[in-house]
Design an enzyme around this catalytic site. Sequence first.
Site, mmCIF file in Angstrom:
data_model
loop_
_atom_site.group_PDB
_atom_site.id
_atom_site.type_symbol
_atom_site.label_atom_id
_atom_site.label_comp_id
_atom_site.label_asym_id
_atom_site.label_seq_id
_atom_site.Cartn_x
_atom_site.Cartn_y
_atom_site.Cartn_z
ATOM 1 N N GLU A 1 -12.111 6.399 -28.266
ATOM 2 C CA GLU A 1 -12.107 5.236 -28.655
ATOM 3 C C GLU A 1 -12.350 4.715 -30.251
ATOM 4 O O GLU A 1 -13.391 5.884 -30.553
ATOM 5 C CB GLU A 1 -13.280 4.336 -27.866
ATOM 6 C CG GLU A 1 -13.430 2.907 -28.224
ATOM 7 C CD GLU A 1 -14.624 2.304 -27.484
ATOM 8 O OE1 GLU A 1 -14.734 1.023 -27.446
ATOM 9 O OE2 GLU A 1 -15.393 3.085 -27.083
ATOM 10 N N LYS B 1 -9.490 -4.152 -25.791
ATOM 11 C CA LYS B 1 -10.338 -4.027 -24.846
ATOM 12 C C LYS B 1 -11.008 -5.242 -24.053
ATOM 13 O O LYS B 1 -11.228 -6.150 -24.764
ATOM 14 C CB LYS B 1 -11.474 -3.599 -25.538
ATOM 15 C CG LYS B 1 -12.575 -3.041 -24.585
ATOM 16 C CD LYS B 1 -13.664 -2.253 -25.472
ATOM 17 C CE LYS B 1 -14.905 -1.509 -24.749
ATOM 18 N NZ LYS B 1 -16.122 -0.920 -25.351
ATOM 19 N N CYS C 1 -13.292 2.471 -22.588
ATOM 20 C CA CYS C 1 -14.499 2.673 -22.514
ATOM 21 C C CYS C 1 -15.401 1.814 -21.411
ATOM 22 O O CYS C 1 -15.202 2.015 -19.957
ATOM 23 C CB CYS C 1 -15.182 2.365 -23.823
ATOM 24 S SG CYS C 1 -17.071 3.192 -23.935
#
Length: 260
Positions: free
Chosen positions: A44, A110, A144
Amino acid sequence: MSKTLNVALVQTDLVWEDPEANRRLLDDKINALSSEVDLIVFPEMFTSGFTMNPSAVAETMEGRTIEWLKEKAKEKQAVLMGSLVITENDNFYNRMVCVEPSGAITKYDKRHTFTLANEHKVYTAGTEKVIFEYKGWKICPLVCYDLRFPVWARNVEDYDLLVYIASWPKVRITAWDTLLKARAIENMTYCIGVNRVGLDGNNHEYSGHSVAYDVLGNRLDTLKESEDATEIVTLKKDQIKTYRDKLSFLKDRDSFSLKV
């Protein structure tokens, strides 16, 4: 359609808020790959580390890093995957890009911004789950904190590979290990997680634990904790069909829709 997929897991330290230095670092790692690969996966925010100072490192979709990714994807004839800070329409995004040798780009913003670090106050959350296809493999890219929310990853599309990239700190690494294995088993999919190592600019420590699991939750890689290293794993399409046909767990999944 390819019966196998060779995936390079790039577990690396990153230079804090320095895109140019990180491109050089990753360029060396890509050039060092001796085997043919189909996917190359970075952690990331691979150009900066997990920063809450986006104005210092933000780029556009026409910026140098996207150009570099296109160049390397064409050169290696592989898809490059990772997230970086993108500015667009006066917003900042933690955007995962999947860049193909043809120059085609699949982008995923995200969805679950990390409130513990106030990411939600700095970055605009995505609203769309994305699946892209490469060499006959359906791939779902996630980032994540998304890992903690299994409904978002739920395999209703019959995808073949789930890829998480992360800046997941050592202090909570047990959750990373446990949830990645669970995502593989519950979705009957290959599941790959690529996490960084080293210390970031806020002195947070990262221990890697990058991993590849098969559809039964068996580990395929041999990466070591805190090791700055790259490993290539081979995924086999036949294994997915064999166990989905034999066990049929996905056919028994509950039917519901998700409101975003």
